[in-house]
Structure formats: structure tokens, C-alpha cells
Write an enzyme that holds these catalytic residues in place. Structure first.
Site, PDB file in Angstrom:
ATOM      1  N   ALA A 171       0.813  -1.223   0.000  1.00  0.00           N
ATOM      2  CA  ALA A 171       0.000   0.000   0.000  1.00  0.00           C
ATOM      3  C   ALA A 171       0.844   1.270   0.000  1.00  0.00           C
ATOM      4  CB  ALA A 171      -0.942   0.002   1.181  1.00  0.00           C
ATOM      5  N   THR A 172       2.049   1.213   0.530  1.00  0.00           N
ATOM      6  CA  THR A 172       2.895   2.407   0.484  1.00  0.00           C
ATOM      7  C   THR A 172       3.116   2.789  -0.978  1.00  0.00           C
ATOM      8  OG1 THR A 172       3.952   1.847   2.572  1.00  0.00           O
ATOM      9  CG2 THR A 172       5.146   3.360   1.129  1.00  0.00           C
ATOM     10  N   ASN A 179      -5.953   3.310  10.721  1.00  0.00           N
ATOM     11  CA  ASN A 179      -5.186   2.180  11.252  1.00  0.00           C
ATOM     12  C   ASN A 179      -5.002   2.230  12.764  1.00  0.00           C
ATOM     13  OD1 ASN A 179      -3.728   4.352   9.795  1.00  0.00           O
ATOM     14  ND2 ASN A 179      -1.975   3.573  10.928  1.00  0.00           N
ATOM     15  N   CYS A 192       3.728   1.819  12.738  1.00  0.00           N
ATOM     16  CA  CYS A 192       4.686   2.407  11.810  1.00  0.00           C
ATOM     17  C   CYS A 192       5.487   3.534  12.455  1.00  0.00           C
ATOM     18  CB  CYS A 192       3.972   2.931  10.579  1.00  0.00           C
ATOM     19  SG  CYS A 192       2.955   1.679   9.814  1.00  0.00           S
ATOM     20  N   GLN A 233      -7.035  -0.801   5.611  1.00  0.00           N
ATOM     21  CA  GLN A 233      -7.561  -1.377   6.848  1.00  0.00           C
ATOM     22  C   GLN A 233      -8.991  -1.894   6.678  1.00  0.00           C
ATOM     23  OE1 GLN A 233      -5.999  -1.878   9.774  1.00  0.00           O
ATOM     24  NE2 GLN A 233      -4.075  -0.879   9.264  1.00  0.00           N
ATOM     25  N   THR A 275       9.171  -6.867 -12.756  1.00  0.00           N
ATOM     26  CA  THR A 275       8.698  -8.255 -12.822  1.00  0.00           C
ATOM     27  C   THR A 275       7.708  -8.520 -11.707  1.00  0.00           C
ATOM     28  OG1 THR A 275      10.761  -8.953 -13.814  1.00  0.00           O
ATOM     29  CG2 THR A 275       9.459 -10.674 -12.726  1.00  0.00           C
ATOM     30  N   ALA A 314      -1.831  -6.896   0.833  1.00  0.00           N
ATOM     31  CA  ALA A 314      -2.164  -8.276   1.195  1.00  0.00           C
ATOM     32  C   ALA A 314      -1.966  -8.569   2.681  1.00  0.00           C
ATOM     33  CB  ALA A 314      -1.313  -9.236   0.359  1.00  0.00           C
ATOM     34  N   HIS A 315      -0.936  -7.952   3.295  1.00  0.00           N
ATOM     35  CA  HIS A 315      -0.575  -8.411   4.637  1.00  0.00           C
ATOM     36  C   HIS A 315      -1.528  -7.965   5.738  1.00  0.00           C
ATOM     37  CE1 HIS A 315       1.522  -4.907   6.629  1.00  0.00           C
ATOM     38  NE2 HIS A 315       1.579  -4.479   5.383  1.00  0.00           N
TER      39      HIS A 315
HETATM   40  N1  PLP Z   1      -1.939   2.666   4.808  1.00  0.00           N
HETATM   41  C1  PLP Z   1      -2.442   2.235   5.976  1.00  0.00           C
HETATM   42  C2  PLP Z   1      -3.721   2.808   6.491  1.00  0.00           C
HETATM   43  C3  PLP Z   1      -1.770   1.250   6.706  1.00  0.00           C
HETATM   44  O1  PLP Z   1      -2.264   0.832   7.860  1.00  0.00           O
HETATM   45  C4  PLP Z   1      -0.557   0.735   6.198  1.00  0.00           C
HETATM   46  C5  PLP Z   1       0.201  -0.276   6.952  1.00  0.00           C
HETATM   47  O2  PLP Z   1       0.849  -0.039   7.910  1.00  0.00           O
HETATM   48  C6  PLP Z   1      -0.080   1.224   4.975  1.00  0.00           C
HETATM   49  C7  PLP Z   1      -0.796   2.190   4.311  1.00  0.00           C
HETATM   50  C8  PLP Z   1       1.205   0.733   4.369  1.00  0.00           C
HETATM   51  O3  PLP Z   1       1.005  -0.516   3.763  1.00  0.00           O
HETATM   52  P1  PLP Z   1       2.227  -1.426   3.319  1.00  0.00           P
HETATM   53  O4  PLP Z   1       2.793  -1.990   4.576  1.00  0.00           O
HETATM   54  O5  PLP Z   1       1.619  -2.482   2.447  1.00  0.00           O
HETATM   55  O6  PLP Z   1       3.186  -0.594   2.569  1.00  0.00           O
END
Ligand code: PLP
Length: 406
Positions: free
Chosen positions: A75-76, A155, A330, A183, A244, A204-205
Site C-alpha cells: 500500500a505504500t 489504522n 509504523c 484497513q 517483474t 495483502a498483509h
Molecule cells: N496505509 C495504511 C492505512 C496502513 O495501515 C498501512 C500499513 O501499515 C499502509 C498504508 C502501508 O502498507 P504497506 O505496509 O503495504 O506498505
């Protein structure tokens, strides 16, 4: 049932890979190791077929077309691609973006980068439950606005945003809407059309899939979203994201979405009950505890609580065998109080006493009971050690803590 320690109650940070997901991924590490871009042999075809199955599984969960799904590393990256990709593509049209103060750093820092490059960003405030007022969005939109980015659910505090209303406003004003839905996807129903979003990030995680695999939904229909790729290279993903493809990760993401679609409704009910039980237990044993975030409009498994008079980090340490989080995972490396709690109008002193509980598929009633007992014992112990306690000062500190309310 025998209680197994340690207890994992940090599902907002990450989730374990579901056994079905792991089994689906397994062949793509060894036997089916082909490159999905290899068009001229069966190894490549098998990998490509697996990727397309995953694309369809994701599309099914969020109600979009498979072609609208772009695979990323998480997601980042999805947030970066959505925000910078749109900003650079629509630069001629305008230079203004709107987001909110409690977004994840992947969104906030992408916006900050754009500000350095001459874009203007409005960071909308949130109310004391962590909710954006759709009217604030409407008021902030100008002729120069090219993108609104509001998360689906937070989150840290679990508050679910009124995205449908925001979606309608954006559509009316012809401004693109992105949502970091990390989330929410797999936890609550998500339909890109119902929400009115043009771009949506997922990973995915957070939904029992592997780390390092994510996706960005990019609307192809009306309006068709233009995006400047952030990764240049072989032109994968129709030029939207070169590199890839992480075939095992993508297969895992797809399977995790399929599985979430099956279990989400029951699991949401179960987790809401467990979460309410946890909160009732905490309130039953302890006074001067405060719920952070919305009481009702929040993610099923999320509970964020301030324990007045207790340092959150000390409480965290004393909850041995229980994995929870103080502030966002984070940012927990820094000792700054959570910017999310600050944005809710919670003063630093109270924000420092906050713990996030994230219940998930593996969570049980026994675990909740154990955590409640342990919390009651440890909070009382820490409060007894704290010179600013007992409660004669509690009223005053609470009042001070809420003076920033809006
Ligand atoms: N956005 C939100 C709301 C999240 O909770 C997170 C995860 O910590 C992220 C983005 C980042 O996702 P990723 O760990 O897949 O880069």
C-alpha cells in the site's frame, strides 16, 4: 481451550498468512516459477494465468473490473502511485490536493513531497471521533483541485470515514477521489462504485496474505483516470507499474481476497462482539479509561483506549505475552505521541497512555478475558506507582486533555 501465549492482538499492524493462502502460493516459488511476462513458453503462461486469476479475485472483492487492478509492492507504493501519479498527470489542470490529518504516512509524506514541488495540499481536520466532515471536503475544493485522498478506515483508531458522501461530492465537483482502504478491505464491504472512488489502495498483509504484495485500483470507465507511472522500466501492468511481477505474492493476495469475501460477514460480527467484550471488560475493571475513535463506526476488530495516569510504553512492557501497540506500529519507534490522537484533540499526556488492540481471525474469547484481567492488574499497579495519581487529579487532567476538541 488452553490459552496459548504469546497472544497476538496487533492485527492492524499485520496479519498471519492464512493456511489456504500459503498453500495457493506454494507452487509459484518452485515448480511454477515462470515470469508472468514471458510470452513464449508454458512457464510464463502458467504464471500469467495465476496473476490473472488473482486480478479477478481482487476485482470481485472490491467490485471493479480486473483490468482496473494494478499490482504493486504494497500500500505504500499504491498510495505513492495514486497521489503522485495523479498529481503529475493533471498538473496542467491544477495543483491542489485535499487529504486529512490522520492519513497514513504513505499518503501524508507523498503529499509533503508534492508540496516541495509546488503543489498545494489542504490537510483537513477531523472531529473528536476521527471523522472527516464531508462538508469540509466540499468547502476545500477549488478550481485547482485535482485529487481528494481520504482513507476508508484509520489504522490506529479504526474510525470509518463517510466515504460515500465524500465520493458524491467529488463526483459532483468532477474531482478524482483516492482512498487508502488498507484497513477496510476484507474487513468491511468495499465497492468502488458505492464508495465513488476513482483510485483505491490495498495490501495483502492486512488481510491474511503475504507482505510485499499490494494493488491499486485505477478506474478505467467514466472518468478514465490518467496516471504517470512512478516506476519506469519494462512497461508491465500496461505501463502503470514496471517491474517483474511478484507472482507468489500476487497469488497470495488474490487468494486472501477470495477468502475474505467468504468469511468477512461472519468474522465482522464475531470480532465486533469480541471487541465490545474487551471494552466492556476494561470498563468493568477500571475507571478513567477513554475510548479513542468512533464508538460505532469503526473497524470490527479495533479498540484504542487511553488509560489515564499510565504511561502507554510502560503498560506495553508490562503486558508481557500480549502483542499490542501504542500509537501506530509504523511510528512506534519514535516516542512522539501519535499524530492521529493529537488530531482528535487529545492532549499529549493522555495520548501517551493509549494502547491499540487489534483483534483478528485467530482471536478468541479466552484471549480477551486473559487480556482484561492482565490489564486490570497492570494498570492498577502502574497507577499506584504514579505520583500524580490517584483520582483527585484525574478530573483535572482529563479536562486539560480535551481542551483541543473540535
Ligand atoms: N496505509 C495504511 C492505512 C496502513 O495501515 C498501512 C500499513 O501499515 C499502509 C498504508 C502501508 O502498507 P504497506 O505496509 O503495504 O506498505
Amino acid at each position: 481451550m488452553v490459552l496459548k501465549l504469546p497472544i497476538y492482538m496487533d492485527h492492524n499492524a499485520t496479519t498471519p498468512v492464512a493456511p489456504e493462502v500459503f498453500e495457493a502460493m506454494r507452487p509459484y516459488f518452485m515448480e511454477q516459477f515462470g515470469n508472468a511476462a514471458s510470452r513464449n513458453h508454458p512457464f510464463g503462461w502458467a504464471a500469467e494465468a495465476a496473476v490473472e486469476t488473482a486480478r479477478a479475485q481482487i476485482a470481485q472483492l472490491i467490485g471493479c473490473k480486473p483490468i482496473e487492478v494494478v499490482f504493486t509492492s504494497g500500500a505504500t507504493e499504491s498510495d505513492n502511485l495514486a497521489i503522485k501519479g495523479v498529481a503529475y498527470a493533471y498538473r496542467e489542470k491544477g495543483n491542489h490536493l485535499i487529504t486529512c490529518q490522520i492519513e497514513h504516512h504513505a499518503v501524508l509524506d507523498s503529499c509533503k513531497r508534492l508540496e516541495k514541488e509546488g503543489f498545494q495540499v489542504t490537510y483537513l481536520p477531523v472531529g473528536r471521533c476521527g471523522m472527516v466532515d464531508p462538508e469540509d471536503v466540499a468547502r476545500a475544493i477549488t478550481e485547482k483541485t485535482i485529487l481528494v485522498s481520504i482513507m476508508l478506515a484509520n489504522n490506529e483508531i479504526g474510525t470509518i470515514q463517510p466515504l460515500e458522501k465524500i465520493g458524491r461530492i467529488c463526483k459532483e465537483r468532477e474531482v478524482l477521489l483516492h482512498s487508502d482502504a488498507v484497513q477496510g478491505v476484507g474487513k468491511i464491504p468495499v465497492s468502488v462504485d458505492a464508495l465513488g472512488v476513482d483510485l483505491l489502495s490495498l495490501t495483502a498483509h492486512k488481510l491474511y496474505g503475504p507482505k510485499g504484495a499490494g494493488a491499486l485500483y485505477v478506474r478505467m470507465g467514466k472518468p478514465r483516470v490518467k496516471l504517470v507511472a512512478q516506476m519506469d522500466g519494462g512497461g508491465h501492468e500496461k505501463g502503470r507499474r514496471s517491474g517483474t511481477l511478484n507472482v507468489p505474492g500476487i497469488v497470495g493476495l488474490g487468494k486472501a481476497c477470495e477468502l475474505a469475501g467468504h468469511v468477512m460477514a461472519d468474522e465482522a460480527m464475531r470480532l465486533t462482539t469480541l471487541r465490545d467484550h474487551l471494552w466492556a471488560g476494561i470498563q468493568g475493571h477500571l475507571d478513567h479509561v477513554h475510548l479513542n475513535g468512533h464508538a460505532r463506526l469503526r473497524l470490527p476488530g479495533n479498540l484504542n483506549v487511553s488509560f489515564e495516569g499510565v504511561d502507554g510504553e510502560s503498560l506495553l512492557l508490562s503486558l508481557k505475552d500480549v502483542a499490542v501497540s501504542s500509537g501506530s506500529a509504523c511510528t512506534s519507534a519514535s516516542m512522539e505521541p501519535s499524530y492521529v490522537l493529537k488530531a482528535l484533540g487529545i492532549a499529549n499526556a493522555l495520548a501517551h497512555t493509549s494502547i491499540r488492540f487489534g483483534l483478528g481471525r485467530g482471536s478468541t474469547g479466552e484471549e480477551v478475558d486473559y487480556v482484561v484481567e492482565l490489564l486490570a492488574e497492570q494498570v492498577r499497579r502502574l497507577r499506584a506507582m504514579h505520583s500524580g495519581y490517584p483520582m483527585s487529579s484525574a478530573g483535572a487532567s482529563l479536562k486539560a486533555a480535551r481542551t483541543n476538541d473540535h
